[in-house]
Design a protein around this motif. Structure first.
Motif: not given
Length: 495
Positions: A372-384
């Motif tokens: 979630x920081x240096x390893x970004x959250x993939x698209x499926x983990x966040x509803x933009x």
């Protein structure tokens, strides 16, 4: 131990009488006034919908949850004024989950183990291929979208493995080719409830927008499980459903759809949950310096604006509230420059509930590789915020259809969207209990963060009762929220 004593009260205090117009009245023990059905006939009540109708709770369908579904609560009320038997296609246990050919295809329910949700021990015993003898009054089918209620073969066990059929409907469909609407209509209901459409956007939402917005595509046979249903398809389907249910003069109650932004699945995990010390923040900023410089290069080429550079620039500080880094497919595609579509989340984005289990954890023991920081959250983990707007636009269109058809047909209408918005914004107080959407402790939702708790279902049933009273002149008093728990224990003996 919380138990429901409605039937004890019924045995002790009910007095039935019929007036000249055959309206059934019952002495109401709360105010002494006669209880009446008004202009409605509740002798044959059938309820259609999805998991919210079935009584799904804590990520599973199980006996006690089904017994506390909102239609079951309504049926208890209707019984006081002549309502008939309300048959439920009960599962085999209070473990939850399903078997197909002896293999587990849906896991057991969740319980709170003191620190978080965990599956109860035990193996599911409900075998999908063991078809029950119906018909059944509660026809809620977990996972069903609006158009599934009209789909032949949705109850065919042969289609479960390929996703063409629904295992919950398989258990009580009258035949492999039956439709949910046809099985409901065949019972010739005198009264019905219909709450459908949540899943037409929910899969898209819970998958972090990984599906497709099918607006403009009028062929639901081409949709994927996580897609948004075209509003015109929804309108045509909903009109067909209501026409079928009212064809023989049945009255009924319908409900609109809450915004997904009101449920704890999307409101529990903050967008800025990561604590960092100064040394780690500095190291991370050094690591993202090349990315940030690449954005400035893209701007110099005229590929993105200064506003987008500012939106995509990543920085950290010595703070307990660092924003997560996420993939956002709505950003300008800069892959030709080797620049990924990263940005940090804002308050306009929603991190999904399951991400709480790993955000901030390190990968492979490397303290610089932080999920979630240096390893970004993939698209499926966040509803933009863009995906949220797509969902809201579709939901608003569905709700306009529901309210319009309810008005045209003279049906009772429940504004479930307004109800859940109130629950999410401060809560609703009744019977000395305040029900909110706070995860675990708020009382309104179960541990899956999507479906109501028993008390939440009781609150919903009372809202249905208010709408029924207002439309048909009945005077049901509803149920006490205190009679319904907010969490089920691990041991079903303690239900």
């Amino acid at each position: 131990m919380i138990k429901n004593n409605k039937w004890l009260l019924l045995v002790a205090l009910t007095i039935l009488a019929c007036s000249d117009d055959e309206t059934i009245v019952v002495n109401n023990t709360s105010d002494g006034l006669p209880l009446t059905a008004g202009s409605a006939d509740f002798s044959k009540f059938v309820s259609l919908g999805n998991s919210l109708t079935a009584g799904y709770c804590d990520n599973a369908l199980f006996i006690e949850g089904q017994a506390n579904s909102y239609p079951a609560i309504l049926a208890d009320q209707f019984a006081l004024v002549g309502g008939g038997e309300f048959k439920i296609p009960y599962t085999n246990d209070n473990t939850g989950g399903l078997l197909l050919g002896g293999n587990v295809i849906a896991g057991p329910r969740l319980y709170f183990n003191g620190s978080g949700p965990a599956p109860v021990t035990g193996i599911p015993t409900t075998e999908v291929s063991s078809v029950l003898a119906g018909p059944f009054n509660n026809m809620g089918v977990p996972g069903a979208k609006s158009f599934h209620l009209l789909a032949p073969g949705y109850g065919n066990v042969a289609g479960v493995a390929t996703g063409q059929a629904n295992p919950y409907f398989v258990r009580f469909a009258t035949s492999p080719s039956a439709t949910i609407l046809a099985d409901a209509s065949a019972q010739d209901p005198t009264f019905f409830s219909l709450w459908i459409g949540n899943n037409d956007v929910l899969g898209y939402a819970t998958s972090g927008g990984s599906g497709t917005n099918q607006t403009g595509n009028f062929n639901p046979a081409t949709y994927g499980p996580n897609d948004i249903t075209d509003p015109n398809v929804f309108a045509n389907v909903y009109s067909t459903l209501v026409d079928g249910l009212t064809a023989n003069g049945a009255k009924g109650v319908v409900a609109n759809l809450p915004y997904v932004t009101t449920i704890p699945f999307f409101t529990t995990v903050p967008y800025n949950p990561v604590p960092l010390d100064a040394a780690t923040a500095g190291l991370l900023n050094s690591g993202f310096a090349q990315y940030n410089n690449g954005l400035l290069l893209a701007q110099s080429f005229g590929l993105i604006t200064a506003d987008e550079v500012a939106r995509r620039t990543i920085s950290f500080s010595a703070s307990a509230t660092n924003r997560v880094v996420m993939v956002d497919s709505y950003l300008t595609n800069l892959s030709s420059l080797g620049i990924p579509s990263y940005r940090q989340a804002t308050a306009e984005d929603l991190v999904v509930l399951p991400a709480r289990t790993f955000i901030g954890s390190v990968v492979g023991g490397n303290p610089t590789q932080i999920n979630g920081v240096s390893v970004p959250l993939a698209d499926n983990w966040v509803l933009s915020k863009d995906e949220i707007q797509e969902i809201k636009t579709a939901t608003d269109a569905y709700n306009a259809t529901i309210q319009s058809i309810a008005s045209a047909k003279g049906l009772a209408f429940v504004d479930a969207n307004a109800l859940m918005t109130r629950v999410a914004n401060g809560g609703i107080t009744a019977d000395n209990f305040t029900v909110t959407s706070t995860y675990v402790t708020g009382g309104g939702f179960s541990l899956d963060g999507v479906h109501p708790s028993p008390r939440g279902y009781a609150l919903i049933s009372n809202e249905f009762i208010k709408a029924i009273n207002a439309t048909y002149g009945s005077n049901f008093k509803g149920v006490s929220l205190g009679s319904y728990r907010i969490l089920y224990p691990q041991n079903p003996d303690n239900f």
